[in-house]
Design a protein around this motif. Structure first.
Motif, PDB file in Angstrom:
ATOM      1  N   GLY A   1      -1.157  -5.103 -10.889  1.00  0.00           N
ATOM      2  CA  GLY A   1      -0.871  -4.699  -9.520  1.00  0.00           C
ATOM      3  C   GLY A   1       0.602  -4.647  -9.182  1.00  0.00           C
ATOM      4  N   THR A   2       1.451  -5.135 -10.089  1.00  0.00           N
ATOM      5  CA  THR A   2       2.895  -5.111  -9.843  1.00  0.00           C
ATOM      6  C   THR A   2       3.598  -4.346 -10.968  1.00  0.00           C
ATOM      7  OG1 THR A   2       3.047  -7.308 -10.862  1.00  0.00           O
ATOM      8  CG2 THR A   2       2.911  -7.219  -8.459  1.00  0.00           C
ATOM      9  N   SER A   3       3.728  -4.973 -12.144  1.00  0.00           N
ATOM     10  CA  SER A   3       4.332  -4.269 -13.275  1.00  0.00           C
ATOM     11  C   SER A   3       3.284  -3.842 -14.301  1.00  0.00           C
ATOM     12  CB  SER A   3       5.397  -5.134 -13.951  1.00  0.00           C
ATOM     13  OG  SER A   3       4.889  -6.411 -14.259  1.00  0.00           O
TER      14      SER A   3
ATOM     15  N   TYR B   1      -0.066   7.807  -8.378  1.00  0.00           N
ATOM     16  CA  TYR B   1       0.169   8.132  -6.973  1.00  0.00           C
ATOM     17  C   TYR B   1       0.183   6.885  -6.088  1.00  0.00           C
ATOM     18  CZ  TYR B   1      -0.534  12.728  -8.828  1.00  0.00           C
ATOM     19  OH  TYR B   1      -0.405  13.862  -9.585  1.00  0.00           O
ATOM     20  N   CYS B   2      -0.355   5.793  -6.613  1.00  0.00           N
ATOM     21  CA  CYS B   2      -0.268   4.513  -5.902  1.00  0.00           C
ATOM     22  C   CYS B   2       1.062   3.822  -6.174  1.00  0.00           C
ATOM     23  CB  CYS B   2      -1.406   3.595  -6.322  1.00  0.00           C
ATOM     24  SG  CYS B   2      -3.061   4.236  -6.037  1.00  0.00           S
TER      25      CYS B   2
ATOM     26  N   VAL C   1       0.865  -1.185   0.000  1.00  0.00           N
ATOM     27  CA  VAL C   1       0.000   0.000   0.000  1.00  0.00           C
ATOM     28  C   VAL C   1       0.898   1.230   0.000  1.00  0.00           C
ATOM     29  CG1 VAL C   1      -1.660   1.312   1.382  1.00  0.00           C
ATOM     30  CG2 VAL C   1      -1.855  -1.174   1.212  1.00  0.00           C
ATOM     31  N   HIS C   2       0.548   2.223  -0.802  1.00  0.00           N
ATOM     32  CA  HIS C   2       1.377   3.421  -0.880  1.00  0.00           C
ATOM     33  C   HIS C   2       0.551   4.676  -0.617  1.00  0.00           C
ATOM     34  CE1 HIS C   2       4.769   1.069  -2.171  1.00  0.00           C
ATOM     35  NE2 HIS C   2       4.024   0.516  -3.122  1.00  0.00           N
ATOM     36  N   SER C   3       1.261   5.726  -0.266  1.00  0.00           N
ATOM     37  CA  SER C   3       0.665   7.030   0.058  1.00  0.00           C
ATOM     38  C   SER C   3      -0.286   6.950   1.249  1.00  0.00           C
ATOM     39  CB  SER C   3      -0.071   7.612  -1.169  1.00  0.00           C
ATOM     40  OG  SER C   3       0.842   7.842  -2.215  1.00  0.00           O
TER      41      SER C   3
ATOM     42  N   VAL D   1      -6.287   4.181  -0.819  1.00  0.00           N
ATOM     43  CA  VAL D   1      -6.592   3.504   0.439  1.00  0.00           C
ATOM     44  C   VAL D   1      -6.821   4.507   1.563  1.00  0.00           C
ATOM     45  CG1 VAL D   1      -5.665   1.950   2.194  1.00  0.00           C
ATOM     46  CG2 VAL D   1      -5.385   1.394  -0.219  1.00  0.00           C
ATOM     47  N   ILE D   2      -5.960   5.518   1.659  1.00  0.00           N
ATOM     48  CA  ILE D   2      -6.089   6.471   2.750  1.00  0.00           C
ATOM     49  C   ILE D   2      -7.354   7.316   2.608  1.00  0.00           C
ATOM     50  CG2 ILE D   2      -4.734   8.343   1.694  1.00  0.00           C
ATOM     51  CD1 ILE D   2      -3.428   8.669   4.542  1.00  0.00           C
TER      52      ILE D   2
END
Length: 320
Positions: free
Chosen positions: A126-128, A134-135, A46-48, A289-290
């Motif tokens: 979801g990977t490459s 922004y994710c 998960v990012h940001s 997510v946030i």
């Protein structure tokens, strides 16, 4: 009618768990139902998300469930088949056949990323193979990127990713060539534009190495890349909402339809059915997510206030 719970939350992702924890901290009887199929399960992290960047999606959810249980909330690994309004609230039928009741419903079932039928795409999703800068933009920084045109917004998407890489190619894959102003911007920042249909993604030992483009084997070429970018179609998981008479509508970016979502009031996610609320990607396909977690907290606060007023009105009626 006596109800099993104050609130049933259908969907145990970030929005649902954040809402449930808010209800539990407000000393409400809250139950979360979830099928255990998070949208972001293929992603490594998960990012940001403040203080949690890079955490595996399932680890984040496990921590959130633990917090919920610690405040007295409840969680059940089971989905809902449907729901209906009854006197005093709502009746929810679970996938195993049990029937539960609640005064209010919050639906946070998220969405499904519908991918084009390109060979090799799902294996990398979801990977490459990504869609949100922004994710995952930072994770593909300075790599060779190919943007697969899936709708009229794809040229804008290619322009967007030039913030993360100087090596960006837009493959039109049947979409119209960018209009003059957009084409000038792409050319000015070094984005190459390739016409022709996408045939497949090329991999070596599980690692993405290129995108094969061409009408036939005889004219196929491989555009080298280390990651692909595309816009899937965002489709709300709306079956439970539809059973209540709440219908999804087209979700627009500008004038382009990019999926379907369920509208809700911006303050608390109230839908067209009183007492039924939405939060997260089921209503806002662009939420990270946030954002989804924050929307869950806000929806819970508004719903809890409505329950407080309802309880006070009952007390007034009982005293008169």
């Amino acid at each position: 009618m006596e109800t099993n719970h104050d609130v049933i939350i259908i969907g145990g992702g970030p929005a649902g768990l954040a809402a449930a924890t808010t209800f539990a901290r407000a000393r409400r009887d809250v139950l979360v139902l979830d099928t255990g199929e998070p949208r972001n399960a293929p992603a490594h992290g998960v990012h940001s998300f403040l203080s949690r960047d890079g955490m595996a999606p399932r680890e984040l959810l496990a921590i959130a469930r633990g917090e919920l249980l610690g405040f007295g909330g409840r969680f059940r690994l089971e989905g809902a088949q449907g729901a209906r309004a009854v006197e005093g609230g709502f009746e929810v039928t679970l996938s195993g056949g049990d029937v539960l009741t609640a005064r209010r419903l919050l639906v946070t079932t998220g969405l499904v990323d519908e991918l084009p039928p390109i060979e090799g795409l799902r294996e990398h999703w979801g990977t490459s193979a990504i869609h949100c800068p922004y994710c995952h933009g930072y994770e593909v920084r300075d790599k060779a990127l190919v943007v697969l045109a899936t709708n009229p917004m794809s040229a804008h998407q290619a322009l967007h990713f030039t913030q993360w890489s100087d090596d960006v190619t837009l493959v039109l894959d049947g979409q119209a060539a960018p209009e003059a102003a957009e084409a000038a911007r792409l050319a000015a920042v070094g984005v190459r534009v390739v016409a022709g249909p996408v045939r497949r993604l090329v991999s070596e030992e599980g690692r993405l190495t290129g995108v094969e483009v061409g009408e036939a084997d005889s004219d196929a070429v491989v555009v080298p890349c280390e990651a692909v970018v595309l816009a899937p179609r965002f489709t709300a998981r709306s079956a439970v909402l539809e059973s209540l008479g709440v219908e999804p509508v087209d979700f627009l970016m500008g004038e382009t339809v990019v999926g379907r979502h369920v509208p809700g009031d911006p303050m608390g996610g109230q839908t067209s059915v009183p007492g039924v609320h939405v939060a997260g990607n089921v209503t806002d396909p662009m939420a990270q997510v946030i954002h989804a977690a924050g929307a869950g907290v806000r929806a819970a606060a508004m719903m809890n206030m409505a329950l407080i007023v309802e309880d006070a009105d009952r007390a007034v009626a009982a005293a008169s």
